[in-house]
Motif scaffolding. Structure first.
Motif, PDB file in Angstrom:
ATOM      1  N   LYS A   1       1.018  -1.747  -0.322  1.00  0.00           N
ATOM      2  CA  LYS A   1      -0.311  -0.067   0.260  1.00  0.00           C
ATOM      3  C   LYS A   1       0.209   0.907   0.383  1.00  0.00           C
ATOM      4  O   LYS A   1       0.870   2.032  -0.978  1.00  0.00           O
ATOM      5  CB  LYS A   1      -0.918   0.007   1.374  1.00  0.00           C
ATOM      6  N   ASN A   2       2.188   1.667   0.874  1.00  0.00           N
ATOM      7  CA  ASN A   2       2.570   2.812   1.145  1.00  0.00           C
ATOM      8  C   ASN A   2       3.634   2.684  -0.586  1.00  0.00           C
ATOM      9  O   ASN A   2       3.500   4.015  -1.384  1.00  0.00           O
ATOM     10  CB  ASN A   2       3.824   2.193   1.908  1.00  0.00           C
TER      11      ASN A   2
ATOM     12  N   LYS B   1      -6.162   9.674   0.593  1.00  0.00           N
ATOM     13  CA  LYS B   1      -5.480   8.424   1.356  1.00  0.00           C
ATOM     14  C   LYS B   1      -6.000   7.166   1.464  1.00  0.00           C
ATOM     15  O   LYS B   1      -6.394   6.055   0.945  1.00  0.00           O
ATOM     16  CB  LYS B   1      -4.055   8.696   2.441  1.00  0.00           C
ATOM     17  N   ILE B   2      -7.536   7.563   1.600  1.00  0.00           N
ATOM     18  CA  ILE B   2      -8.064   6.508   3.271  1.00  0.00           C
ATOM     19  C   ILE B   2      -8.962   6.072   1.261  1.00  0.00           C
ATOM     20  O   ILE B   2      -9.483   5.011   1.083  1.00  0.00           O
ATOM     21  CB  ILE B   2      -9.668   7.055   3.833  1.00  0.00           C
ATOM     22  N   ARG B   3      -9.392   7.201   1.210  1.00  0.00           N
ATOM     23  CA  ARG B   3      -9.879   7.192  -0.767  1.00  0.00           C
ATOM     24  C   ARG B   3      -8.863   6.217  -1.527  1.00  0.00           C
ATOM     25  O   ARG B   3     -10.285   6.046  -2.262  1.00  0.00           O
ATOM     26  CB  ARG B   3     -10.651   8.316  -1.596  1.00  0.00           C
ATOM     27  N   PHE B   4      -8.123   6.690  -1.998  1.00  0.00           N
ATOM     28  CA  PHE B   4      -7.392   5.943  -3.032  1.00  0.00           C
ATOM     29  C   PHE B   4      -7.284   4.694  -2.370  1.00  0.00           C
ATOM     30  O   PHE B   4      -7.656   3.346  -3.223  1.00  0.00           O
ATOM     31  CB  PHE B   4      -6.124   6.929  -3.001  1.00  0.00           C
TER      32      PHE B   4
ATOM     33  N   MET C   1      -8.392   1.824  -4.577  1.00  0.00           N
ATOM     34  CA  MET C   1      -7.479   0.112  -4.646  1.00  0.00           C
ATOM     35  C   MET C   1      -7.409  -0.988  -4.499  1.00  0.00           C
ATOM     36  O   MET C   1      -8.030  -2.390  -5.550  1.00  0.00           O
ATOM     37  CB  MET C   1      -6.207   0.301  -3.527  1.00  0.00           C
ATOM     38  N   GLU C   2      -8.383  -1.606  -3.551  1.00  0.00           N
ATOM     39  CA  GLU C   2      -9.095  -2.528  -2.979  1.00  0.00           C
ATOM     40  C   GLU C   2      -9.929  -3.146  -3.669  1.00  0.00           C
ATOM     41  O   GLU C   2     -10.260  -4.429  -3.959  1.00  0.00           O
ATOM     42  CB  GLU C   2      -9.070  -3.240  -1.248  1.00  0.00           C
ATOM     43  N   GLU C   3     -11.169  -2.449  -4.026  1.00  0.00           N
ATOM     44  CA  GLU C   3     -12.329  -2.620  -4.990  1.00  0.00           C
ATOM     45  C   GLU C   3     -11.511  -2.879  -5.859  1.00  0.00           C
ATOM     46  O   GLU C   3     -12.227  -3.732  -7.046  1.00  0.00           O
ATOM     47  CB  GLU C   3     -13.100  -1.229  -5.060  1.00  0.00           C
TER      48      GLU C   3
END
Length: 286
Positions: A104-105, A257-260, A264-266
């Motif tokens: 993620k980072n 960052k939370i939205r990103f 990404m997970e979706e």
């Protein structure tokens, strides 16, 4: 007695490797059960250009901690059941968490937009002003503390009163030569609670002090103090935009960052569906 023999033996070894470059680096310096600590490990933790006495102190401290840790591990190994010592599930969970965190980072560094414009900050501030009330008073102020025998109050007041760039430079030069402490914040907000800790007098009413006068002179047995209040905001006032600008930038980036990461997970899930990378089994029983 055992510890003394270990340390004494190591001191001899230490003298050997500091005085003779041909000494073997992997000579044992301590042992607990089947575990051995080698000199090469000590060489890794010793800073370069360390003195002989400091190297002895640091090495002996490391040896002592290593022995205590290994004895504790040995004792735990003797007293825990095989089931309790089976850490495979915990290690796998830790590895999974760590590798996901690193991935993620890396995605954030490579793909997330970290640019926050001034307009975005202003719009966020306008929409969320109720969240930016001050928890304590702040001020734009100049504070000078000069030894009494060096102080020239009239000159100091004249220098402090000139808030032009040239005047501020001159004041900084003067304070560099004569002041014990100085804080020149003509254009920057500072926490008044931090500033007033330097005052020789106890200020209990921030509002009365900040709104009373623009100049305050104080003295004690050793120093002359001058405080100039250029601007102020009281506790519970709306914080000026420039005071909370960095906080707002971090808030915007955190929300981004939370939205990103959610997107990404979706996307990864959608890709998994499309490529049939997983299957959900029907576990219903008749």
């Amino acid at each position: 007695m055992y510890k003394r023999r270990i340390i004494y033996g190591y001191l001899i070894a230490l003298v050997a490797f500091t005085g003779c470059s041909t000494a073997p680096e992997d000579e044992a310096v301590a042992r607990v059960g089947e575990k051995t600590l080698y000199r090469s490990k000590l060489l890794e933790i010793l800073p370069k250009d360390i003195s002989r006495d400091d190297s002895i102190t640091l090495s002996n401290d490391y040896i002592d901690k290593w022995i205590k840790q290994e004895l504790l591990i040995q004792k735990a190994d003797e007293n825990l059941s095989a089931e309790q010592k089976d850490l495979s599930a915990e290690l796998q969970e830790y590895r999974n968490s760590l590798i996901i965190y690193k991935y993620k980072n890396e995605l954030i560094k490579q793909r997330m937009d970290t640019t926050v414009s001034g307009q975005q900050i202003e719009e966020y501030y306008a929409r969320n002003q109720a969240n930016f009330n001050l928890s304590s008073s702040i001020a734009k102020a100049t504070f000078v503390m000069i030894p009494t025998d060096l102080a020239n109050p009239e000159l100091v007041k004249e220098l402090v009163a000139d808030t032009s760039p040239e005047g501020i430079d001159e004041l900084r030069e003067y304070c560099g030569q004569y002041a014990k402490k100085a804080n020149i914040s003509v254009d920057e907000w500072i926490n008044f609670q931090v500033l007033k800790k330097n005052f020789p007098e106890n200020i209990t009413d921030d509002e009365a002090f900040l709104s009373g006068k623009s100049f305050y002179e104080m003295n004690d047995s050793n120093y002359y103090y001058l405080v100039s209040i250029h601007d102020y905001k009281l506790s519970n006032d709306l914080a000026p935009l420039e005071f909370v600008e960095n906080n707002i930038k971090n808030l915007i980036l955190n929300q981004r960052k939370i939205r990103f990461l959610k997107e990404m997970e979706e996307n990864i899930y959608t890709e998994g569906v499309r490529q049939k990378k997983f299957k959900i089994y029907d576990t219903k029983t008749n």
